[in-house]
Design a protein around this motif. Structure first.
Motif, PDB file in Angstrom:
ATOM      1  N   PRO A  92      17.607 -17.369 -84.222  1.00 50.37           N
ATOM      2  CA  PRO A  92      18.764 -16.634 -84.740  1.00 50.37           C
ATOM      3  C   PRO A  92      18.554 -16.116 -86.151  1.00 50.37           C
ATOM      4  CG  PRO A  92      19.471 -18.667 -83.661  1.00 50.37           C
ATOM      5  CD  PRO A  92      17.981 -18.719 -83.757  1.00 50.37           C
ATOM      6  N   TYR A  93      17.764 -16.815 -86.953  1.00 52.21           N
ATOM      7  CA  TYR A  93      17.564 -16.425 -88.351  1.00 52.21           C
ATOM      8  C   TYR A  93      16.521 -15.321 -88.519  1.00 52.21           C
ATOM      9  CZ  TYR A  93      13.572 -19.566 -87.772  1.00 52.21           C
ATOM     10  OH  TYR A  93      12.433 -20.166 -87.308  1.00 52.21           O
ATOM     11  N   TYR A  94      15.766 -15.011 -87.474  1.00 51.48           N
ATOM     12  CA  TYR A  94      14.690 -14.019 -87.600  1.00 51.48           C
ATOM     13  C   TYR A  94      15.303 -12.636 -87.764  1.00 51.48           C
ATOM     14  CZ  TYR A  94       9.975 -12.165 -87.070  1.00 51.48           C
ATOM     15  OH  TYR A  94       8.757 -11.567 -87.303  1.00 51.48           O
ATOM     16  N   LYS A  95      14.893 -11.913 -88.772  1.00 48.42           N
ATOM     17  CA  LYS A  95      15.445 -10.592 -89.049  1.00 48.42           C
ATOM     18  C   LYS A  95      14.751  -9.543 -88.183  1.00 48.42           C
ATOM     19  CE  LYS A  95      16.626  -7.408 -92.815  1.00 48.42           C
ATOM     20  NZ  LYS A  95      18.079  -7.433 -92.552  1.00 48.42           N
ATOM     21  N   ARG A  96      15.454  -9.099 -87.172  1.00 45.24           N
ATOM     22  CA  ARG A  96      14.915  -8.065 -86.296  1.00 45.24           C
ATOM     23  C   ARG A  96      14.956  -6.710 -87.024  1.00 45.24           C
ATOM     24  NH1 ARG A  96      15.865  -9.295 -80.444  1.00 45.24           N
ATOM     25  NH2 ARG A  96      16.546 -11.460 -80.274  1.00 45.24           N
ATOM     26  N   SER A 228      10.744 -17.871 -93.752  1.00 46.91           N
ATOM     27  CA  SER A 228      10.925 -19.289 -94.073  1.00 46.91           C
ATOM     28  C   SER A 228      12.139 -19.482 -94.975  1.00 46.91           C
ATOM     29  CB  SER A 228       9.662 -19.858 -94.725  1.00 46.91           C
ATOM     30  OG  SER A 228       9.447 -19.318 -96.018  1.00 46.91           O
ATOM     31  N   ILE A 229      12.393 -18.534 -95.863  1.00 51.90           N
ATOM     32  CA  ILE A 229      13.596 -18.578 -96.696  1.00 51.90           C
ATOM     33  C   ILE A 229      14.836 -18.475 -95.809  1.00 51.90           C
ATOM     34  CG2 ILE A 229      14.940 -17.273 -98.394  1.00 51.90           C
ATOM     35  CD1 ILE A 229      12.259 -16.591 -99.759  1.00 51.90           C
ATOM     36  N   ARG A 230      14.827 -17.528 -94.897  1.00 47.09           N
ATOM     37  CA  ARG A 230      15.958 -17.355 -93.991  1.00 47.09           C
ATOM     38  C   ARG A 230      16.136 -18.577 -93.093  1.00 47.09           C
ATOM     39  NH1 ARG A 230      18.117 -12.283 -93.115  1.00 47.09           N
ATOM     40  NH2 ARG A 230      18.480 -12.810 -90.920  1.00 47.09           N
ATOM     41  N   ALA A 231      15.032 -19.137 -92.607  1.00 46.80           N
ATOM     42  CA  ALA A 231      15.103 -20.308 -91.730  1.00 46.80           C
ATOM     43  C   ALA A 231      15.707 -21.506 -92.459  1.00 46.80           C
ATOM     44  CB  ALA A 231      13.713 -20.657 -91.202  1.00 46.80           C
ATOM     45  N   ARG A 236      20.404 -25.131 -93.139  1.00 48.39           N
ATOM     46  CA  ARG A 236      21.406 -25.789 -93.976  1.00 48.39           C
ATOM     47  C   ARG A 236      22.813 -25.445 -93.491  1.00 48.39           C
ATOM     48  NH1 ARG A 236      21.981 -28.208 -98.949  1.00 48.39           N
ATOM     49  NH2 ARG A 236      23.725 -27.568-100.279  1.00 48.39           N
ATOM     50  N   ARG A 237      23.030 -24.201 -93.127  1.00 51.63           N
ATOM     51  CA  ARG A 237      24.339 -23.800 -92.597  1.00 51.63           C
ATOM     52  C   ARG A 237      24.614 -24.460 -91.254  1.00 51.63           C
ATOM     53  NH1 ARG A 237      24.917 -17.244 -93.634  1.00 51.63           N
ATOM     54  NH2 ARG A 237      24.581 -17.265 -95.903  1.00 51.63           N
ATOM     55  N   ARG A 238      23.572 -24.568 -90.431  1.00 47.63           N
ATOM     56  CA  ARG A 238      23.748 -25.162 -89.094  1.00 47.63           C
ATOM     57  C   ARG A 238      24.202 -26.613 -89.210  1.00 47.63           C
ATOM     58  NH1 ARG A 238      21.340 -28.253 -85.462  1.00 47.63           N
ATOM     59  NH2 ARG A 238      19.629 -28.767 -86.888  1.00 47.63           N
ATOM     60  N   ILE A 239      23.642 -27.345 -90.154  1.00 53.66           N
ATOM     61  CA  ILE A 239      24.019 -28.744 -90.346  1.00 53.66           C
ATOM     62  C   ILE A 239      25.423 -28.849 -90.933  1.00 53.66           C
ATOM     63  CG2 ILE A 239      23.456 -30.835 -91.645  1.00 53.66           C
ATOM     64  CD1 ILE A 239      20.503 -29.996 -91.430  1.00 53.66           C
ATOM     65  N   ALA A 240      25.738 -27.949 -91.867  1.00 54.02           N
ATOM     66  CA  ALA A 240      27.050 -28.000 -92.526  1.00 54.02           C
ATOM     67  C   ALA A 240      28.181 -27.565 -91.600  1.00 54.02           C
ATOM     68  CB  ALA A 240      27.032 -27.126 -93.778  1.00 54.02           C
ATOM     69  N   PRO A 242      28.426 -27.448 -87.768  1.00 57.57           N
ATOM     70  CA  PRO A 242      27.859 -27.666 -86.430  1.00 57.57           C
ATOM     71  C   PRO A 242      28.635 -26.976 -85.311  1.00 57.57           C
ATOM     72  CG  PRO A 242      28.990 -29.632 -87.219  1.00 57.57           C
ATOM     73  CD  PRO A 242      28.914 -28.698 -88.374  1.00 57.57           C
ATOM     74  N   ASP A 243      29.883 -26.595 -85.562  1.00 55.21           N
ATOM     75  CA  ASP A 243      30.691 -25.974 -84.517  1.00 55.21           C
ATOM     76  C   ASP A 243      30.619 -24.449 -84.552  1.00 55.21           C
ATOM     77  OD1 ASP A 243      31.542 -28.497 -83.728  1.00 55.21           O
ATOM     78  OD2 ASP A 243      33.255 -28.471 -85.103  1.00 55.21           O
ATOM     79  N   ARG A 244      29.965 -23.891 -85.535  1.00 53.47           N
ATOM     80  CA  ARG A 244      29.896 -22.434 -85.664  1.00 53.47           C
ATOM     81  C   ARG A 244      28.871 -21.842 -84.705  1.00 53.47           C
ATOM     82  NH1 ARG A 244      31.083 -20.564 -91.016  1.00 53.47           N
ATOM     83  NH2 ARG A 244      33.028 -21.567 -91.688  1.00 53.47           N
ATOM     84  N   ASP A 245      29.096 -20.602 -84.334  1.00 50.20           N
ATOM     85  CA  ASP A 245      28.140 -19.870 -83.507  1.00 50.20           C
ATOM     86  C   ASP A 245      26.834 -19.695 -84.287  1.00 50.20           C
ATOM     87  OD1 ASP A 245      27.611 -17.925 -81.122  1.00 50.20           O
ATOM     88  OD2 ASP A 245      27.138 -16.752 -82.908  1.00 50.20           O
ATOM     89  N   LEU A 246      25.694 -19.956 -83.630  1.00 47.44           N
ATOM     90  CA  LEU A 246      24.408 -19.933 -84.320  1.00 47.44           C
ATOM     91  C   LEU A 246      24.061 -18.547 -84.846  1.00 47.44           C
ATOM     92  CD1 LEU A 246      22.259 -22.235 -81.993  1.00 47.44           C
ATOM     93  CD2 LEU A 246      23.552 -22.837 -84.054  1.00 47.44           C
ATOM     94  N   THR A 247      24.430 -17.527 -84.094  1.00 46.47           N
ATOM     95  CA  THR A 247      24.162 -16.162 -84.550  1.00 46.47           C
ATOM     96  C   THR A 247      25.038 -15.810 -85.739  1.00 46.47           C
ATOM     97  OG1 THR A 247      23.547 -15.504 -82.301  1.00 46.47           O
ATOM     98  CG2 THR A 247      24.080 -13.748 -83.853  1.00 46.47           C
ATOM     99  N   GLN A 248      26.283 -16.264 -85.716  1.00 45.76           N
ATOM    100  CA  GLN A 248      27.184 -16.006 -86.838  1.00 45.76           C
ATOM    101  C   GLN A 248      26.667 -16.656 -88.114  1.00 45.76           C
ATOM    102  OE1 GLN A 248      31.061 -17.840 -86.519  1.00 45.76           O
ATOM    103  NE2 GLN A 248      32.019 -16.289 -87.818  1.00 45.76           N
ATOM    104  N   LEU A 249      26.063 -17.823 -87.989  1.00 48.65           N
ATOM    105  CA  LEU A 249      25.525 -18.516 -89.156  1.00 48.65           C
ATOM    106  C   LEU A 249      24.367 -17.743 -89.791  1.00 48.65           C
ATOM    107  CD1 LEU A 249      25.488 -22.219 -87.902  1.00 48.65           C
ATOM    108  CD2 LEU A 249      27.062 -21.197 -89.549  1.00 48.65           C
ATOM    109  N   ALA A 250      23.742 -16.862 -89.042  1.00 40.22           N
ATOM    110  CA  ALA A 250      22.597 -16.104 -89.553  1.00 40.22           C
ATOM    111  C   ALA A 250      23.011 -14.858 -90.334  1.00 40.22           C
ATOM    112  CB  ALA A 250      21.684 -15.693 -88.392  1.00 40.22           C
TER     113      ALA A 250
END
Length: 392
Positions: A92-96, A228-231, A236-240, A242-250
């Motif tokens: 999800p964090y990879y910048k397309r 690696s910066i984005r990852a 950190r956002r994913r852990i903080a 946990p209920d958020r959509d993974l794509t939204q966190l990116a």
């Protein structure tokens, strides 16, 4: 026969997924790979040629002749099926890339997809999806303005990026600087740095924005650092949350500058215009004496229009300070804040219109929690609807 195959290609372009480039999404692709079986824009097709004809043979849809077997490859595969295969595990964090993406990101996306097969197996992403990453980058010196190799270390555990000047007796000294990843941005600026792999890293230091200008001699290496910066920020956002959509966190892990370029700015007491390099980074407007300065001459936080922020063309102050009889039509515009008017002048009418549009979008955007934190860093003890000019 050739016309019949060309007509069939035209029919395939109308199928779902084929009407845009398989790699960057640009509409109406004119090229295709008759080995991989995808439709491509001209820019991505050029990168595919670099993969070699045995891996990706590129042909023009409209100008080249196609045989039946080549067309059948596109019939059997096409963009949608190819994405299912080559993009199965894109993080999800990879910048397309998009059609406006810098060349280095586009190049590494394509080689990662089709050559290194990074997105068919998460284990192939170990060069940027790591707890700790270290390596050497060429960094521009703040004072000497020369590039020298420096060691960089990215730590997810500490949520920081460090860089070191040198080692002593085989041991690493204390870091020269450290940057909190929560308020770090990374933007590819190849033309500004004068290197196709040039990256600008911005972070906060003592209430001001600090710029680092770096590059690598290898395109994969600099993109790995960027990812690696984005990852790390995403993890950190994913852990903080946990209920958020993974794509939204990116969203907004890193953000390209909205605008950059030369403008002339009037001083706060109607002093004559002075030419400065301006950068609009989300809600932060910075201006520098030179594009590669480490620190800005001034920084302005831009709040919401309901807080007293607005943008307009022309200015009476601009007329008085420009020393020009025709200054009212001399590409002037004004950023109004609760405490001050910033009168600026673009070098062309087109530039002025672009700046006004970009600033207008900012003042119309609702403030976010991240915006409030940014305002707090730039404006201690004031609300997010205020601003501070840090003059150096």
């Amino acid at each position: 026969m050739a016309e019949r195959q060309r007509a069939r290609l035209g029919e395939l372009l109308l199928q779902d997924g084929n009407g845009e480039c398989a790699d960057c999404g640009e509409k109406n692709p004119d090229w295709a790979s008759c080995t991989i079986g995808v439709f491509l824009c001209q820019a991505c097709a050029g990168i595919h040629r670099g993969l070699g004809s045995s891996q990706s043979r590129i042909k023009s849809i409209r100008l080249d002749n196609w045989d039946k077997d080549q067309v059948q490859v596109l019939e059997m595969i096409g963009n949608s099926k190819a994405k299912e295969k080559y993009e199965m595990f894109v993080p999800p964090y990879y910048k397309r890339p998009s059609s406006h993406t810098v060349d280095v990101l586009r190049k590494e996306w394509i080689t990662a997809k089709y050559q290194r097969l990074e997105f068919t197996d998460p284990e192939r992403q170990s060069s940027y999806n790591v707890t700790e990453k270290s390596g050497m980058l060429w960094k521009l010196g703040r004072d000497r303005k020369q590039f020298a190799q420096r060691k960089f270390l990215l730590s997810r555990t500490e949520n920081k990026l460090f860089y070191y000047v040198n080692e002593e007796n085989g041991k690493q000294k204390q870091p020269k600087a450290e940057a909190d990843l929560d308020f770090l941005n990374a933007v590819f600026v190849p033309e500004k740095i004068g290197n196709p792999y040039g990256l600008q890293i911005t972070y906060f230091k003592n209430g001001s924005t600090r710029n680092l200008f770096v590059y690598s001699e290898n395109s994969k290496d600099i993109v790995d650092w960027f990812m690696s910066i984005r990852a790390a920020k995403w993890e950190r956002r994913r852990i903080a949350f946990p209920d958020r959509d993974l794509t939204q966190l990116a969203e907004d892990l890193t953000k390209d500058f909205l605008m950059e370029g030369w403008l002339s700015k009037m001083g706060p007491k109607n002093e004559p215009f002075r030419r400065r390099w301006f950068t609009l980074d989300r809600r932060k407007l910075m201006y520098f004496e030179e594009p590669l300065n480490a620190f800005a001459k001034g920084e302005v936080f831009i709040g919401h229009k309901d807080g007293g922020y607005s943008v307009g063309t022309g200015s009476e102050e601009g007329d008085r300070g420009s020393n020009s009889q025709n200054s009212s039509s001399n590409n002037c515009f004004t950023l109004q804040t609760p405490d001050r008017k910033f009168v600026m002048r673009a070098e062309t009418l087109d530039d002025m219109q672009k700046w006004v549009m970009a600033l207008q979008k900012v003042v119309e955007m609702p403030l976010t929690t991240q915006d409030s934190k940014l305002a707090g860093l730039l404006v201690p003890k004031k609300s997010s609807n205020s601003f501070r000019l840090i003059k150096r």
